[in-house]
Design a protein around this motif. Structure first.
Motif, PDB file in Angstrom:
ATOM      1  N   THR A  32      -1.505  -8.467   8.031  1.00  0.00           N
ATOM      2  CA  THR A  32      -1.278  -9.411   6.938  1.00  0.00           C
ATOM      3  C   THR A  32      -1.528  -8.766   5.573  1.00  0.00           C
ATOM      4  OG1 THR A  32      -1.893 -11.277   8.351  1.00  0.00           O
ATOM      5  CG2 THR A  32      -1.935 -11.636   5.961  1.00  0.00           C
ATOM      6  N   ILE A  33      -2.695  -8.167   5.409  1.00  0.00           N
ATOM      7  CA  ILE A  33      -3.063  -7.588   4.116  1.00  0.00           C
ATOM      8  C   ILE A  33      -2.313  -6.290   3.873  1.00  0.00           C
ATOM      9  CG2 ILE A  33      -4.962  -6.641   2.758  1.00  0.00           C
ATOM     10  CD1 ILE A  33      -6.832  -8.576   4.239  1.00  0.00           C
ATOM     11  N   THR A  34      -2.278  -5.425   4.865  1.00  0.00           N
ATOM     12  CA  THR A  34      -1.664  -4.102   4.671  1.00  0.00           C
ATOM     13  C   THR A  34      -0.152  -4.200   4.462  1.00  0.00           C
ATOM     14  OG1 THR A  34      -1.618  -3.862   7.087  1.00  0.00           O
ATOM     15  CG2 THR A  34      -3.456  -2.831   5.894  1.00  0.00           C
ATOM     16  N   LYS A  35       0.507  -5.145   5.120  1.00  0.00           N
ATOM     17  CA  LYS A  35       1.946  -5.309   4.922  1.00  0.00           C
ATOM     18  C   LYS A  35       2.241  -5.796   3.509  1.00  0.00           C
ATOM     19  CE  LYS A  35       6.041  -7.553   6.883  1.00  0.00           C
ATOM     20  NZ  LYS A  35       6.549  -8.451   7.973  1.00  0.00           N
ATOM     21  N   ALA A  36       1.414  -6.719   3.019  1.00  0.00           N
ATOM     22  CA  ALA A  36       1.594  -7.207   1.657  1.00  0.00           C
ATOM     23  C   ALA A  36       1.378  -6.089   0.645  1.00  0.00           C
ATOM     24  CB  ALA A  36       0.636  -8.368   1.386  1.00  0.00           C
ATOM     25  N   MET A  37       0.369  -5.257   0.873  1.00  0.00           N
ATOM     26  CA  MET A  37       0.137  -4.120  -0.012  1.00  0.00           C
ATOM     27  C   MET A  37       1.317  -3.153   0.022  1.00  0.00           C
ATOM     28  SD  MET A  37      -3.918  -3.210   0.524  1.00  0.00           S
ATOM     29  CE  MET A  37      -3.863  -1.937  -0.760  1.00  0.00           C
ATOM     30  N   ASN A  38       1.841  -2.908   1.204  1.00  0.00           N
ATOM     31  CA  ASN A  38       2.921  -1.940   1.356  1.00  0.00           C
ATOM     32  C   ASN A  38       4.197  -2.398   0.672  1.00  0.00           C
ATOM     33  OD1 ASN A  38       5.059  -0.223   2.891  1.00  0.00           O
ATOM     34  ND2 ASN A  38       3.088   0.648   3.504  1.00  0.00           N
ATOM     35  N   SER A  39       4.387  -3.712   0.567  1.00  0.00           N
ATOM     36  CA  SER A  39       5.596  -4.216  -0.085  1.00  0.00           C
ATOM     37  C   SER A  39       5.590  -3.945  -1.577  1.00  0.00           C
ATOM     38  CB  SER A  39       5.730  -5.727   0.166  1.00  0.00           C
ATOM     39  OG  SER A  39       4.707  -6.447  -0.502  1.00  0.00           O
ATOM     40  N   VAL A  40       4.417  -3.717  -2.146  1.00  0.00           N
ATOM     41  CA  VAL A  40       4.289  -3.436  -3.577  1.00  0.00           C
ATOM     42  C   VAL A  40       4.122  -1.940  -3.826  1.00  0.00           C
ATOM     43  CG1 VAL A  40       2.891  -3.846  -5.651  1.00  0.00           C
ATOM     44  CG2 VAL A  40       3.293  -5.711  -4.017  1.00  0.00           C
ATOM     45  N   ASP A  41       3.328  -1.286  -2.994  1.00  0.00           N
ATOM     46  CA  ASP A  41       3.011   0.141  -3.173  1.00  0.00           C
ATOM     47  C   ASP A  41       3.211   0.829  -1.831  1.00  0.00           C
ATOM     48  OD1 ASP A  41       1.992   2.482  -4.472  1.00  0.00           O
ATOM     49  OD2 ASP A  41       0.050   2.114  -3.539  1.00  0.00           O
ATOM     50  N   GLU A  59       7.400  -1.389  12.632  1.00  0.00           N
ATOM     51  CA  GLU A  59       8.240  -2.305  11.861  1.00  0.00           C
ATOM     52  C   GLU A  59       8.968  -1.574  10.731  1.00  0.00           C
ATOM     53  OE1 GLU A  59       7.702  -6.278   9.031  1.00  0.00           O
ATOM     54  OE2 GLU A  59       6.179  -5.793  10.561  1.00  0.00           O
ATOM     55  N   LEU A  60       8.259  -0.704  10.038  1.00  0.00           N
ATOM     56  CA  LEU A  60       8.844  -0.007   8.903  1.00  0.00           C
ATOM     57  C   LEU A  60       9.846   1.065   9.319  1.00  0.00           C
ATOM     58  CD1 LEU A  60       5.723   0.350   6.576  1.00  0.00           C
ATOM     59  CD2 LEU A  60       7.710  -1.125   6.230  1.00  0.00           C
ATOM     60  N   GLN A  61       9.761   1.536  10.549  1.00  0.00           N
ATOM     61  CA  GLN A  61      10.757   2.485  11.028  1.00  0.00           C
ATOM     62  C   GLN A  61      12.152   1.871  10.961  1.00  0.00           C
ATOM     63  OE1 GLN A  61      10.613   5.570  11.680  1.00  0.00           O
ATOM     64  NE2 GLN A  61       8.707   6.184  12.659  1.00  0.00           N
ATOM     65  N   SER A  62      12.224   0.562  11.163  1.00  0.00           N
ATOM     66  CA  SER A  62      13.513  -0.138  11.108  1.00  0.00           C
ATOM     67  C   SER A  62      13.839  -0.632   9.713  1.00  0.00           C
ATOM     68  CB  SER A  62      13.501  -1.333  12.087  1.00  0.00           C
ATOM     69  OG  SER A  62      13.314  -0.893  13.408  1.00  0.00           O
ATOM     70  N   SER A  63      12.846  -1.204   9.029  1.00  0.00           N
ATOM     71  CA  SER A  63      13.104  -1.838   7.736  1.00  0.00           C
ATOM     72  C   SER A  63      13.127  -0.858   6.571  1.00  0.00           C
ATOM     73  CB  SER A  63      12.063  -2.927   7.462  1.00  0.00           C
ATOM     74  OG  SER A  63      10.762  -2.370   7.348  1.00  0.00           O
ATOM     75  N   ASP A  64      12.433   0.282   6.676  1.00  0.00           N
ATOM     76  CA  ASP A  64      12.393   1.258   5.585  1.00  0.00           C
ATOM     77  C   ASP A  64      12.338   2.673   6.157  1.00  0.00           C
ATOM     78  OD1 ASP A  64      12.166   2.588   3.198  1.00  0.00           O
ATOM     79  OD2 ASP A  64      10.531   1.377   2.413  1.00  0.00           O
ATOM     80  N   PRO A  65      13.449   3.115   6.751  1.00  0.00           N
ATOM     81  CA  PRO A  65      13.443   4.457   7.365  1.00  0.00           C
ATOM     82  C   PRO A  65      13.253   5.579   6.359  1.00  0.00           C
ATOM     83  CG  PRO A  65      15.663   3.532   7.317  1.00  0.00           C
ATOM     84  CD  PRO A  65      14.737   2.424   6.938  1.00  0.00           C
ATOM     85  N   VAL A  66      13.639   5.363   5.100  1.00  0.00           N
ATOM     86  CA  VAL A  66      13.440   6.410   4.089  1.00  0.00           C
ATOM     87  C   VAL A  66      11.954   6.648   3.865  1.00  0.00           C
ATOM     88  CG1 VAL A  66      13.804   7.057   1.683  1.00  0.00           C
ATOM     89  CG2 VAL A  66      15.634   5.923   2.964  1.00  0.00           C
ATOM     90  N   LEU A  67      11.198   5.563   3.700  1.00  0.00           N
ATOM     91  CA  LEU A  67       9.747   5.687   3.572  1.00  0.00           C
ATOM     92  C   LEU A  67       9.163   6.433   4.751  1.00  0.00           C
ATOM     93  CD1 LEU A  67       6.891   4.969   2.463  1.00  0.00           C
ATOM     94  CD2 LEU A  67       7.093   2.807   3.710  1.00  0.00           C
ATOM     95  N   MET A  68       9.626   6.103   5.941  1.00  0.00           N
ATOM     96  CA  MET A  68       9.035   6.687   7.140  1.00  0.00           C
ATOM     97  C   MET A  68       9.453   8.135   7.360  1.00  0.00           C
ATOM     98  SD  MET A  68       6.938   4.439   7.942  1.00  0.00           S
ATOM     99  CE  MET A  68       6.335   5.043   9.522  1.00  0.00           C
ATOM    100  N   GLN A  69      10.366   8.662   6.527  1.00  0.00           N
ATOM    101  CA  GLN A  69      10.599  10.111   6.566  1.00  0.00           C
ATOM    102  C   GLN A  69       9.326  10.869   6.215  1.00  0.00           C
ATOM    103  OE1 GLN A  69      14.723  10.040   4.277  1.00  0.00           O
ATOM    104  NE2 GLN A  69      14.322  12.073   5.067  1.00  0.00           N
ATOM    105  N   PHE A  70       8.487  10.252   5.392  1.00  0.00           N
ATOM    106  CA  PHE A  70       7.232  10.908   5.025  1.00  0.00           C
ATOM    107  C   PHE A  70       6.329  11.112   6.236  1.00  0.00           C
ATOM    108  CE2 PHE A  70       8.521   9.610   0.763  1.00  0.00           C
ATOM    109  CZ  PHE A  70       8.171  10.722   0.024  1.00  0.00           C
ATOM    110  N   LEU A  71       6.533  10.324   7.287  1.00  0.00           N
ATOM    111  CA  LEU A  71       5.771  10.542   8.512  1.00  0.00           C
ATOM    112  C   LEU A  71       6.116  11.895   9.109  1.00  0.00           C
ATOM    113  CD1 LEU A  71       3.789   9.380  10.604  1.00  0.00           C
ATOM    114  CD2 LEU A  71       5.756   8.388  11.788  1.00  0.00           C
ATOM    115  N   ASP A  72       7.402  12.267   9.041  1.00  0.00           N
ATOM    116  CA  ASP A  72       7.814  13.590   9.526  1.00  0.00           C
ATOM    117  C   ASP A  72       7.206  14.693   8.662  1.00  0.00           C
ATOM    118  OD1 ASP A  72       9.390  12.404  11.499  1.00  0.00           O
ATOM    119  OD2 ASP A  72      11.137  12.289  10.174  1.00  0.00           O
ATOM    120  N   PHE A  73       7.201  14.477   7.346  1.00  0.00           N
ATOM    121  CA  PHE A  73       6.621  15.482   6.454  1.00  0.00           C
ATOM    122  C   PHE A  73       5.127  15.639   6.715  1.00  0.00           C
ATOM    123  CE2 PHE A  73       9.891  13.832   3.137  1.00  0.00           C
ATOM    124  CZ  PHE A  73      10.924  14.366   3.888  1.00  0.00           C
TER     125      PHE A  73
END
Length: 424
Positions: A339-348, A360-374
């Motif tokens: 609840t809290i972390t998802k709300a934070m992530n939507s802003v920052d 969840e973010l792998q589907s909704s924001d795959p560009v952000l999750m490229q940083f997981l590979d980095f």
């Protein structure tokens, strides 16, 4: 999912131990969350007033925390306040905590942990590790105790403006420069790269280039722990890296006039073909409708790989917190669901440490999750107390050589300063 990503973090972490907390404090009537910005160095640090829970953070996390903190405070019938401390957050926190007029919670990176423990500024926390990357928890552990509630990881990548370059993922730094200069756009040939240096340096953003050139911060012992006697800043490798950085300064690729206040905006305005930054740059880039690509940061041709730093952001409870029960409760609730972390992530935007939110973010924001590979190719920032003595001298030395000063002299002096501060 996070096993490989956090392997480097686990190598420097201690074992996990949970500490008990009390939650029997009386709850006053509910009121709103307040957000206050203390951005001027001349402005006194904030007073807590009648707040039941006070949190200090940087500007990004203050903005991200405002809405979910309000919801949490209302649900618990308390008044919560989040303040932006724009400069010297860690040092101001330690000083204010010692004077017993600081916050209940501070948000910072894992490399603060050892220094904060050494200064008796924080206490162990009670959190659930269920569904949370174990190595993220270990990153904020020290001496067998867990001192923080991690919520996100971050590292650096290379953004390319597709309208200014047709090479979205250059293989080397030299290829990147050539591609930018070949684009032909007015001004971009002179500014192929936006990498924040500033007049006092930015060792965090420079770290991929420093490591590719042969630099390192501390050596390691046989068991993988850091050897603070082996300071790499003034070593042969550190000097070699500084010489490569100096070349980029002499050619105008790196500039002290580009810093954290303008690097992303210059890129978004089409004045730089490439940008070294992290996931926090995504929101403004998307708002500006920049056609961009994201890739791993390249290294120098014929030299080592560019290894960006890996950070874990966490909430720490102050040792002199006025209401430690509320602070511990907030940290428990932070990780019990998304609840809290998802709300934070939507802003920052950051890479979450919670498996459910990451999936969840792998589907909704795959560009952000490229940083997981980095992050799998990044190196964890050590959480030992000695790190407090590293960033300033190293950043100053790098800015110095970008500005035209002798690399050997600058790095040797920085290495001696760090060694003296760490080893006496």
């Amino acid at each position: 999912m996070f096993k490989k990503t956090f392997a480097a973090v686990a190598a420097v972490a201690m074992t996990l131990t949970l500490a008990a907390c009390s939650d029997d404090a009386e709850k006053p009537a509910p009121t709103d969350v307040t957000t206050t910005d203390t951005t001027s160095t001349e402005t006194p640090l904030p007073e807590r007033g009648d707040a039941d829970l006070v949190i200090w953070a940087d500007a990004n996390r203050t903005a991200a925390l405002e809405a979910p903190l309000k919801a949490w405070a209302d649900a618990n019938g308390i008044k919560a306040v989040v303040y932006t401390i724009a400069t010297d957050l860690q040092a101001n926190f330690v000083t204010a905590n010692q004077a017993q007029n600081g916050p209940d919670i501070v948000i910072g990176a894992q490399d603060w942990t050892g220094k904060l423990v050494q200064n008796s500024a924080i206490v162990p926390v009670q959190i659930s590790a269920t569904g949370v990357a174990q190595s993220a928890i270990e990153a904020v552990s020290y001496g067998g105790q867990t001192y923080g509630a991690p919520y996100a990881i971050e590292t650096l990548g290379l953004f390319a403006n597709n309208t200014l370059t047709n090479v979205p993922a250059p293989a080397t730094i030299e290829d990147m420069i050539a591609a930018a200069q070949a684009g032909g756009s007015a001004g971009v040939a002179e500014n192929p790269l936006c990498l924040q240096v500033g007049t006092t340096g930015d060792a965090y953003h420079m770290q991929p280039f420093f490591t590719s050139g042969g630099g390192y911060i501390f050596g390691t012992n046989a068991d993988g722990s850091y050897n603070t006697k082996d300071v790499g800043v003034g070593s042969e490798g550190g000097i070699a890296a500084a010489k490569k950085i100096a070349e980029l300064g002499a050619s105008g690729v790196l500039k002290t006039s580009i810093d954290g206040s303008n690097s992303t905006s210059l890129f978004n305005e089409g004045k730089c073909a490439y940008l070294v930054s992290g996931p926090w740059a995504l929101a403004a880039m998307r708002d500006a409708n920049v056609d961009f690509a994201l890739s791993q940061i390249p290294g120098f041709a014929g030299m080592g790989p560019a290894v960006p730093p890996l950070g874990v952001q966490a909430f720490f409870v102050a040792s002199n917190a006025k209401n430690p029960a509320y602070a511990q409760q907030f940290l428990t609730d932070l990780l019990k669901d998304t609840t809290i972390t998802k709300a934070m992530n939507s802003v920052d935007a950051r890479i979450p440490v919670q498996d459910a939110l990451a999936t969840e973010l792998q589907s909704s924001d795959p560009v952000l999750m490229q940083f997981l590979d980095f992050a799998e190719h990044a190196a964890a920032m050590p959480n030992i107390p000695a790190m407090d003595a590293v960033w300033g001298p190293l950043g100053n030395a790098e800015a110095s050589v970008v500005g035209g000063n002798d690399p050997t002299t600058a790095m040797t002096a920085a290495g001696n300063e760090i060694s003296s501060a760490v080893n006496g």
